[in-house]
Each structure stands twice: as structure tokens, then as C-alpha cells.
Design a protein around this motif. Sequence first.
Motif, PDB file in Angstrom:
ATOM      1  N   LEU A  70       0.796  -1.090   0.145  1.00 28.82           N
ATOM      2  CA  LEU A  70      -0.024  -0.087   0.116  1.00 28.82           C
ATOM      3  C   LEU A  70       0.900   1.294   0.036  1.00 28.82           C
ATOM      4  N   GLY A  71       1.889   1.281   0.978  1.00 28.88           N
ATOM      5  CA  GLY A  71       2.712   2.500   0.893  1.00 28.88           C
ATOM      6  C   GLY A  71       3.338   2.614  -0.653  1.00 28.88           C
ATOM      7  N   GLY A  72       3.923   1.624  -0.998  1.00 26.60           N
ATOM      8  CA  GLY A  72       4.777   1.687  -2.434  1.00 26.60           C
ATOM      9  C   GLY A  72       3.526   2.226  -3.424  1.00 26.60           C
ATOM     10  N   LEU A  73       2.372   1.607  -3.400  1.00 25.64           N
ATOM     11  CA  LEU A  73       1.498   1.868  -4.444  1.00 25.64           C
ATOM     12  C   LEU A  73       1.072   3.441  -4.024  1.00 25.64           C
ATOM     13  N   LEU A 133      -5.555   3.482   3.400  1.00 27.72           N
ATOM     14  CA  LEU A 133      -5.448   2.058   3.783  1.00 27.72           C
ATOM     15  C   LEU A 133      -4.151   1.642   4.274  1.00 27.72           C
ATOM     16  N   HIS A 134      -3.305   2.452   3.805  1.00 29.48           N
ATOM     17  CA  HIS A 134      -1.783   2.270   4.046  1.00 29.48           C
ATOM     18  C   HIS A 134      -1.592   2.244   5.600  1.00 29.48           C
ATOM     19  N   MET A 135      -2.502   3.515   5.898  1.00 23.76           N
ATOM     20  CA  MET A 135      -2.379   3.893   7.384  1.00 23.76           C
ATOM     21  C   MET A 135      -2.929   2.866   8.394  1.00 23.76           C
ATOM     22  N   MET A 136      -4.279   2.337   7.909  1.00 26.38           N
ATOM     23  CA  MET A 136      -4.649   1.425   8.681  1.00 26.38           C
ATOM     24  C   MET A 136      -3.854  -0.069   8.806  1.00 26.38           C
ATOM     25  N   ARG A 137      -3.180  -0.369   7.568  1.00 27.57           N
ATOM     26  CA  ARG A 137      -2.093  -1.471   7.675  1.00 27.57           C
ATOM     27  C   ARG A 137      -1.267  -1.166   8.582  1.00 27.57           C
ATOM     28  N   VAL A 138      -0.557   0.040   8.659  1.00 29.60           N
ATOM     29  CA  VAL A 138       0.552   0.433   9.673  1.00 29.60           C
ATOM     30  C   VAL A 138      -0.074   0.409  11.158  1.00 29.60           C
ATOM     31  N   PRO A 147      11.135   2.072  17.213  1.00 26.13           N
ATOM     32  CA  PRO A 147      11.419   3.248  17.062  1.00 26.13           C
ATOM     33  C   PRO A 147      10.764   4.027  16.181  1.00 26.13           C
ATOM     34  N   ARG A 148       9.716   3.650  15.477  1.00 29.24           N
ATOM     35  CA  ARG A 148       9.159   4.333  14.401  1.00 29.24           C
ATOM     36  C   ARG A 148       8.052   5.456  14.783  1.00 29.24           C
ATOM     37  N   GLU A 149       8.095   5.778  16.001  1.00 25.09           N
ATOM     38  CA  GLU A 149       7.106   7.180  16.440  1.00 25.09           C
ATOM     39  C   GLU A 149       7.006   8.013  15.401  1.00 25.09           C
ATOM     40  N   VAL A 154       5.297  11.377  10.433  1.00 26.90           N
ATOM     41  CA  VAL A 154       5.393  11.838   9.193  1.00 26.90           C
ATOM     42  C   VAL A 154       4.117  11.481   8.333  1.00 26.90           C
ATOM     43  N   GLY A 155       3.737  10.270   8.688  1.00 25.84           N
ATOM     44  CA  GLY A 155       2.811   9.753   7.850  1.00 25.84           C
ATOM     45  C   GLY A 155       1.554  10.463   8.045  1.00 25.84           C
ATOM     46  N   VAL A 156       1.157  10.933   9.143  1.00 25.90           N
ATOM     47  CA  VAL A 156      -0.015  11.387   9.240  1.00 25.90           C
ATOM     48  C   VAL A 156      -0.021  13.083   8.546  1.00 25.90           C
ATOM     49  N   VAL A 235      11.566  12.170   3.774  1.00 28.87           N
ATOM     50  CA  VAL A 235      12.197  11.797   5.030  1.00 28.87           C
ATOM     51  C   VAL A 235      11.302  10.628   5.193  1.00 28.87           C
ATOM     52  N   HIS A 236      10.084  10.378   5.077  1.00 28.22           N
ATOM     53  CA  HIS A 236       9.385   9.247   5.381  1.00 28.22           C
ATOM     54  C   HIS A 236      10.281   7.685   5.021  1.00 28.22           C
ATOM     55  N   PHE A 237      10.774   8.011   3.839  1.00 31.12           N
ATOM     56  CA  PHE A 237      11.380   6.664   2.931  1.00 31.12           C
ATOM     57  C   PHE A 237      12.803   6.558   4.012  1.00 31.12           C
ATOM     58  N   GLY A 245      14.403  -0.801   8.677  1.00 32.31           N
ATOM     59  CA  GLY A 245      13.600  -1.413   7.830  1.00 32.31           C
ATOM     60  C   GLY A 245      11.995  -1.490   8.470  1.00 32.31           C
ATOM     61  N   LEU A 246      11.353  -2.382   7.954  1.00 37.02           N
ATOM     62  CA  LEU A 246       9.907  -2.405   8.355  1.00 37.02           C
ATOM     63  C   LEU A 246       9.892  -3.216   9.646  1.00 37.02           C
ATOM     64  N   ALA A 247       9.029  -2.901  10.474  1.00 33.97           N
ATOM     65  CA  ALA A 247       8.745  -3.558  11.803  1.00 33.97           C
ATOM     66  C   ALA A 247       8.588  -5.058  11.781  1.00 33.97           C
ATOM     67  N   ARG A 248       9.069  -5.944  12.624  1.00 35.84           N
ATOM     68  CA  ARG A 248       9.113  -6.888  12.821  1.00 35.84           C
ATOM     69  C   ARG A 248       8.974  -7.267  14.419  1.00 35.84           C
TER      70      ARG A 248
HETATM   71  C1  HEM Z   1       1.609   9.821   0.460  1.00 32.90           C
HETATM   72  C2  HEM Z   1       1.750   8.910   1.624  1.00 32.90           C
HETATM   73  C3  HEM Z   1       2.414   8.075   1.844  1.00 32.90           C
HETATM   74  C4  HEM Z   1       3.467   7.115   1.111  1.00 32.90           C
HETATM   75  C5  HEM Z   1       4.020   7.600  -0.263  1.00 32.90           C
HETATM   76  C6  HEM Z   1       4.126   6.252   2.277  1.00 32.90           C
HETATM   77  C7  HEM Z   1       4.998   5.282   1.760  1.00 32.90           C
HETATM   78  C8  HEM Z   1       5.522   4.237   2.726  1.00 32.90           C
HETATM   79  C9  HEM Z   1       6.360   3.049   2.001  1.00 32.90           C
HETATM   80  C10 HEM Z   1       6.525   2.907   0.600  1.00 32.90           C
HETATM   81  C11 HEM Z   1       6.384   2.572   3.080  1.00 32.90           C
HETATM   82  C12 HEM Z   1       7.114   0.980   3.272  1.00 32.90           C
HETATM   83  C13 HEM Z   1       6.132   0.007   3.515  1.00 32.90           C
HETATM   84  C14 HEM Z   1       4.766  -0.399   2.982  1.00 32.90           C
HETATM   85  O1  HEM Z   1       4.665   0.019   1.636  1.00 32.90           O
HETATM   86  O2  HEM Z   1       4.042  -0.509   3.784  1.00 32.90           O
HETATM   87  C15 HEM Z   1       6.031   2.995   4.294  1.00 32.90           C
HETATM   88  C16 HEM Z   1       6.120   2.626   5.555  1.00 32.90           C
HETATM   89  C17 HEM Z   1       5.354   3.149   6.665  1.00 32.90           C
HETATM   90  N1  HEM Z   1       4.403   4.357   6.739  1.00 32.90           N
HETATM   91 FE1  HEM Z   1       3.938   5.375   5.010  1.00 32.90          FE
HETATM   92  N2  HEM Z   1       3.347   6.481   3.438  1.00 32.90           N
HETATM   93  C18 HEM Z   1       2.429   7.205   3.283  1.00 32.90           C
HETATM   94  C19 HEM Z   1       1.710   7.747   4.292  1.00 32.90           C
HETATM   95  C20 HEM Z   1       1.842   7.275   5.745  1.00 32.90           C
HETATM   96  C21 HEM Z   1       0.757   7.350   6.511  1.00 32.90           C
HETATM   97  C22 HEM Z   1      -0.802   8.319   6.216  1.00 32.90           C
HETATM   98  C23 HEM Z   1       1.214   6.885   7.723  1.00 32.90           C
HETATM   99  C24 HEM Z   1       0.559   6.947   9.288  1.00 32.90           C
HETATM  100  C25 HEM Z   1      -0.250   7.607   9.708  1.00 32.90           C
HETATM  101  C26 HEM Z   1       2.553   6.251   7.537  1.00 32.90           C
HETATM  102  C27 HEM Z   1       3.029   5.619   8.386  1.00 32.90           C
HETATM  103  C28 HEM Z   1       3.989   4.652   7.986  1.00 32.90           C
HETATM  104  C29 HEM Z   1       4.985   3.885   8.883  1.00 32.90           C
HETATM  105  C30 HEM Z   1       5.008   4.092  10.409  1.00 32.90           C
HETATM  106  C31 HEM Z   1       5.734   3.063   8.200  1.00 32.90           C
HETATM  107  C32 HEM Z   1       6.562   2.091   8.484  1.00 32.90           C
HETATM  108  C33 HEM Z   1       5.932   0.643   8.675  1.00 32.90           C
HETATM  109  C34 HEM Z   1       6.749  -0.661   9.078  1.00 32.90           C
HETATM  110  O3  HEM Z   1       7.728  -0.499   9.677  1.00 32.90           O
HETATM  111  O4  HEM Z   1       6.003  -1.665   8.800  1.00 32.90           O
HETATM  112  N3  HEM Z   1       2.752   6.569   5.915  1.00 32.90           N
HETATM  113  N4  HEM Z   1       5.069   4.252   3.857  1.00 32.90           N
END
Ligand code: HEM
Lengths: 250, 294
Positions: A70-73, A133-138, A147-149, A154-156, A235-237, A245-248
Motif C-alpha cells: 500500500l505504501g509503495g502504491l 488503507l496504508h495508514m490502517m495497515r501500519v 522506534p518508528r514513532e 510524518v505519515g499523518v 523523510v518518510h523513506f 527497515g519495516l517493523a517485525r
Molecule cells: C503519501 C503518503 C505515503 C506514502 C507514499 C508512504 C509510503 C510508505 C512506504 C513505501 C512504506 C514501506 C512499507 C509499505 O509499503 O507499507 C511506508 C511505511 C510506513 N508508513 Fe507510510 N506512506 C504514506 C503515508 C503514511 C501515513 C498516512 C502513515 C500513518 C499515519 C504512514 C506511516 C508509515 C509507517 C509507520 C511506516 C513503517 C511501517 C513498518 O515499519 O512496517 N505512512 N510508507
Amino acid sequence: MAIETPTKPTLGDKIYDALFHNYVWKSIFRTGYPNTPRNQMLVVATNVFLHLHPTRIHRTHVKITHTYCLGGLSFFMFLGLTITGILLMFYYVPSVDRAYLDIENIQTNVQFGQMMRNLHRWMAHAMVILVFLHMMRVFYTGAYKPPREFNWVVGVILLVLTFLLSFTGYLLPWDQLAFWAITVGTNIAGSAPVLGPKSRFWLLGGLQVGPDALIRFYTLHVIGLPLLAAIFMAVHFWRIRRDGGLARPL
Amino acid sequence: MATAVVARPVARPQARARDEEVLVWPDLVFIEFIAAMLFTITLFFLATVMNAPLLDQANADVTPNPSKAPWYLLNLQELLLHMNAAMAGVIIPSIWLGIMAAFPYFDRENDGQGVWFGTERAVKITIISGLVGIIGTWFLILWDSGKIAFFLNDWFGLSGGDNLRFLENVRSMQTQLPWPEWASDITYLPFNLKLLASDAPGGPTEFQNLDFPGWLVEQGIPIMAIVGLPSLMIYAMWKAGWVLTRRDALLALFSGFIGAYGILTLVGTAFRGQGQELVFPWELKVSEGIPGQE
Ligand code: HEM
């Protein structure tokens, strides 16, 4: 281990060599075709685009059901929107006199214009849904925990930016749908205590949705917000890598 | 006096487990490629069969009825029908975003991290609180649009008579109760503090003269509902022994939010016709419904 006896190169091998081991290919990609573990790691490490990834990741994270991509998409939608958006910009002028006619023009007179507009529209909807949906999955995988606080924060911010990007784009066709949706939307913003009316005025460049609002929304939509979103995505990436890396499970 | 610096545990990146790792190329890059292709194809397909909407040119003199915000804001527009505009449109969403951003600072344990529903009871909490959010929000919307009283009367012949009319919806608590004269004009601040914009539709906007029944209906009851009902739910789940940790509480809160948010979006999109009346989607003229389906 059995000792391999070298065989004569087949035709396939020769073509392969000619394609991937020539001077030009190597000048671009450095590595040969990534068919050995060494080359596979090198290609990820030396290619600027692939280098967003680490060279190796934990095997639970390549399971599709872990992230559903979902994040990648979401990011992929952002890229697609950038491309189709640039193509639309060739034809669109953000003035009250022209905006609507330009859209009609794109749909009827421009090769693949309707297609570009449709793609841009549906991708924008898709991005809003995917980010949510990505937010929901996270959340449900508990991936915001230390340490991903900060990356969650940044995601919000990215979520808000995604909404704003979509919202500012909504006005640009300058049709009834656009005009009234933005009127309703900015009225909502304008009702805020203390800063509401001011921020509404600032956003619209006036008291009503008009020419000034159009140029402001356009500027925010094509440069201001995408720039901010790109910075926060960077910054997010980066943080995903820095946080290991991703949480486990521990 | 010297202050001692107390060492606190700081979260560090996890150590990598090399033997558990796979190569990004080809394992991950392949998946990403397939996902990107699937989306590209689907979107191209969609873009071929469905055109982006374009109505008549914008005209400030012709207000469509209903006028709707973009669909992802219709949840707020729906909230707006039930309470003070500033509260529904700005204050509640801002506070909620703040609360969401603060999640990781509230729940700092690592339990259940990195797997779907990784803690005990997580699935149960998610389903129950999601349902509470969905059903509760539906119920509140039905009630506030007077449908519950209507159904009770229409289907079961039940009518509370005039004495119970104030229960018909939120607004009727202002209009149907015998409030004394002074209640709608209480001077309680010596200065004229305008906190909420004075042209906002309905409701008390200046703090100098409080219209108490109006305040109750526009702000008091909505605040109680939005803060109280989720708290009540979490409290009940705690009493029932389901919510034991902070993670559990967040699961309940977030899932309840998802349920409520989904219903608000759905109702705002598909159940609001002319004059924002609550109607069934099939009663909605197509042109009034989902923006873009004209
Ligand atoms: C433009 C919006 C966003 C993009 C392009 C994006 C992109 C990504 C990507 C590519 C990843 C790698 C893992 C994955 O695909 O799930 C990721 C992980 C993550 N994202 Fe996002 N994200 C976005 C929005 C958000 C939002 C809205 C949140 C939460 C409020 C969020 C929180 C996180 C967190 C905490 C991780 C780490 C997940 C883990 O360690 O398993 N992101 N994001």
C-alpha cells in the motif's frame, strides 16, 4: 560439490553477453544483468532509484499480505499523478476565462487528452484511498511503535498533504462541481475559531471563490503541495531505512 | 542544585537478522513491479471506460442542491449537519489528527509489533469496536434526522405525545423543552470574546451572552457524544476484561473511528439528497448523488 566442466557458450549466452556485457550497458549500470547474488546486491546499491531499498530485507516483509504494497502504491500514484499532471499543464491555463474551455479542449481536441485527464482523476482518488488503507495497515500491524514513532507522525502529515493535494486539484476544472465543492469546503475551513475567516481569505485570496482562488489553488496544486509532499516522502523513506527497515516482532 | 540526568531507555533500530533476509532484487523488486503493472492496467482500463466528470461552467449564481464537498470531506459535511460548524469542520478533525499523531507516544510497548493483530484479543477488539462505531454512528444519524421517532410512530404506532417531543432529535431539545427565558441569554463573561465566527450557521458564537439551550444542542451534546461514547465503550471493554493494555485501548479507539468515519462518509455521499435530507440511495436522483455521476 560437483565440479562443473565448462561447456561451450550457446547462442543464448552469446546474445546475453552482447546485450548486457558490452561497454555501453556497463557505462550505465556498472553491473551486468543482475543474475548472481553479487550483481543483485550491486544493482540495488548502485542504482539511485533502487537504492531507496536496502539490498536485503527480512523475509516476512516480502509477503504481500504484510504490506499489501500500500505504501509503495501510494508513492506510485504520486509518480503517475506527476506525469499525467505535467501533460495536463501543457494545455491548462488557470484563469477564469480559460480554465473550463481548456479542459473541454483537452477532452476533445488533444490526442489522448481525455485519457490523461481521466487517469489523473482516478489516480487521485486511488491515492487518497491507498494512503488511508496504508495508514490502517501500519496501525493494525503495530508498526508505529518505537522506534518508528516519528515516522508515523510524518505519515499523518503526508495524509493531510494528500487530502490537500486532492482538494486543491478539485477546483481547477472550474465547472459547477468544482466551484461548489470548493465553496462548501472552504466554508468549512472558514468556520474555524479565531483563524478560520483569515485562513479562508488567505486560501481564496478574497471572500469568494473567484479568479484569485483559482490561481492560488493552482499554484498550491502544481508546485507548493507536491514539493512539500516530496520532501516529507523523502523523510518518510529515509526514516524507514534508519529505523531498521519495516517493523517485525522483537 | 545539580539535576541528575536519568538515563532512559531509548528505542534503537532492531539488529538485523542476516540469515532471515532475502535479496531485494529479485524478491521485492518483482513484487513491486507486478503491483505497479496491475495498477497501471486497472487504471488505464478505468480511464477508458469512465470519463472524469465535467459539468457546466462554474456559475456563482446557480447553486446546485445539494452542494457537496469532495467525497473524502463528506464525512465532515455530514458531521456539520449535527453540530456547530466550527466544531464539526475544524476543531474535531484537527484534534483527532493530533490524537492520531500522538498514538506512538501513548503506546510505547513493543508487544504485537510487526504482525497483523499481533496482540491477544486484537481481532476481537477490532471487530467489536468497529461494529460499535458503525452501528452507533448510524443510530445517531437516524435519531438526529428524526427517523427513529418517525419509524416508531409509523411502524409501531408508538408516539410519546407532546411531552416526549424533545427526544425526537437533538434540535428538539432546544425547541421542545420549556426553557426559562433567561436560559437563552446568560451573561457569563464580562468581555465580548468572539471565539467562534459569528456568521457560522446556527448556534451561540459570542461568549458574552450564552444561549444555553442553543449551546447545549450545538456543542454540549455533540461534545458529550463524541468524547463520551468512545470513552464509555473503552471503559466497558476494560470492565469486561478485553481492553487491558494501551495498545488495546488504541485498537478500540482507532477501530471505532474507522467505523464511524466510514459511515459518515457513506451517508454524506450516498444518503443525502436535496437540502441534505436523509434519503435512501435509490431515492437519490442520480445527478444529486456521488459527485461526478451526472
Ligand atoms: C503519501 C503518503 C505515503 C506514502 C507514499 C508512504 C509510503 C510508505 C512506504 C513505501 C512504506 C514501506 C512499507 C509499505 O509499503 O507499507 C511506508 C511505511 C510506513 N508508513 Fe507510510 N506512506 C504514506 C503515508 C503514511 C501515513 C498516512 C502513515 C500513518 C499515519 C504512514 C506511516 C508509515 C509507517 C509507520 C511506516 C513503517 C511501517 C513498518 O515499519 O512496517 N505512512 N510508507
